[in-house]
Design a protein around this motif. Sequence first.
Motif, PDB file in Angstrom:
ATOM      1  N   TRP A  95      31.438  27.729 -82.658  1.00 62.60           N
ATOM      2  CA  TRP A  95      31.416  26.342 -82.195  1.00 62.60           C
ATOM      3  C   TRP A  95      30.592  26.213 -80.910  1.00 62.60           C
ATOM      4  O   TRP A  95      29.813  25.279 -80.761  1.00 62.60           O
ATOM      5  CB  TRP A  95      32.854  25.879 -81.971  1.00 62.60           C
ATOM      6  CG  TRP A  95      32.948  24.484 -81.448  1.00 62.60           C
ATOM      7  CD1 TRP A  95      32.842  23.342 -82.171  1.00 62.60           C
ATOM      8  CD2 TRP A  95      33.140  24.081 -80.096  1.00 62.60           C
ATOM      9  NE1 TRP A  95      32.967  22.249 -81.350  1.00 62.60           N
ATOM     10  CE2 TRP A  95      33.149  22.683 -80.053  1.00 62.60           C
ATOM     11  CE3 TRP A  95      33.312  24.778 -78.907  1.00 62.60           C
ATOM     12  CZ2 TRP A  95      33.323  21.969 -78.884  1.00 62.60           C
ATOM     13  CZ3 TRP A  95      33.493  24.057 -77.742  1.00 62.60           C
ATOM     14  CH2 TRP A  95      33.496  22.673 -77.738  1.00 62.60           C
ATOM     15  N   GLN A  96      30.762  27.159 -79.990  1.00 58.57           N
ATOM     16  CA  GLN A  96      30.014  27.105 -78.734  1.00 58.57           C
ATOM     17  C   GLN A  96      28.523  27.293 -78.972  1.00 58.57           C
ATOM     18  O   GLN A  96      27.699  26.665 -78.310  1.00 58.57           O
ATOM     19  CB  GLN A  96      30.548  28.151 -77.764  1.00 58.57           C
ATOM     20  CG  GLN A  96      31.909  27.792 -77.196  1.00 58.57           C
ATOM     21  CD  GLN A  96      32.507  28.887 -76.334  1.00 58.57           C
ATOM     22  OE1 GLN A  96      32.151  30.056 -76.461  1.00 58.57           O
ATOM     23  NE2 GLN A  96      33.433  28.511 -75.460  1.00 58.57           N
ATOM     24  N   ARG A 142      27.223  24.066 -80.316  1.00 63.77           N
ATOM     25  CA  ARG A 142      27.185  23.078 -79.238  1.00 63.77           C
ATOM     26  C   ARG A 142      25.975  23.308 -78.331  1.00 63.77           C
ATOM     27  O   ARG A 142      25.295  22.362 -77.928  1.00 63.77           O
ATOM     28  CB  ARG A 142      28.479  23.169 -78.438  1.00 63.77           C
ATOM     29  CG  ARG A 142      28.602  22.129 -77.388  1.00 63.77           C
ATOM     30  CD  ARG A 142      29.995  22.133 -76.814  1.00 63.77           C
ATOM     31  NE  ARG A 142      30.051  21.138 -75.779  1.00 63.77           N
ATOM     32  CZ  ARG A 142      30.598  21.319 -74.606  1.00 63.77           C
ATOM     33  NH1 ARG A 142      31.195  22.446 -74.333  1.00 63.77           N
ATOM     34  NH2 ARG A 142      30.599  20.381 -73.705  1.00 63.77           N
ATOM     35  N   HIS A 197      22.853  20.785 -77.718  1.00 63.69           N
ATOM     36  CA  HIS A 197      22.477  20.425 -76.347  1.00 63.69           C
ATOM     37  C   HIS A 197      20.985  20.676 -76.121  1.00 63.69           C
ATOM     38  O   HIS A 197      20.294  19.839 -75.540  1.00 63.69           O
ATOM     39  CB  HIS A 197      23.324  21.208 -75.354  1.00 63.69           C
ATOM     40  CG  HIS A 197      23.046  20.879 -73.929  1.00 63.69           C
ATOM     41  ND1 HIS A 197      23.401  19.665 -73.362  1.00 63.69           N
ATOM     42  CD2 HIS A 197      22.431  21.586 -72.948  1.00 63.69           C
ATOM     43  CE1 HIS A 197      23.009  19.658 -72.097  1.00 63.69           C
ATOM     44  NE2 HIS A 197      22.425  20.804 -71.820  1.00 63.69           N
TER      45      HIS A 197
END
Length: 180
Positions: free
Chosen positions: A53-54, A57, A61
């Motif tokens: 998930w990171q 993300r 970004h």
Amino acid sequence: MNTLRKHLVIAFTAAGLFGAAVGAQAQSTAAPAEGRHAHAMTQEQRAAKKAEWQAKRAERHAQMQAKRAEHQARLRDALKLNAQQQPAWDAFVASMTPQKRGEGQRAGRPDRAAFAKLSAPQRMERHIAMQKQRTTRMEARLAALNNFYSVLTPEQRKTFDEQSKHRRGGRHHQHQQRAA
């Protein structure tokens, strides 16, 4: 003969319903064993999911930053800024760049558990304080915009107004189509 047919139809319908119920029960009991629910996941699975998930993300970004830079470059090229207008442009771009975490955007925001423990008036006070911080940031952006707008020529203002008209707010409006 009709009664025999009716009994067969009823028997087959009952058997079909029984089979569907047994299949649904088997699926609902098999779901946790397959790891579909978070409580059935191991620590390693949770850590892997969080890392995934990171990474997604961070990728989103980076894509947003690239799109923002591309838009700013197109706008700057369309405006044909001169050397005297460059400092106002730089201040405008800096004011429009989102803050990183810890620089005020989410600083001081309590975790959900701590926020849930607050009383209703305390939660409302926190919401008002966060809204005041957002308003302060928007006022700083407006000041930079006014400063930049004041150094533009009438033709540049027309170009800027036209290009900024099509830009709809940030991430919350991306799903909407742009007006033609």
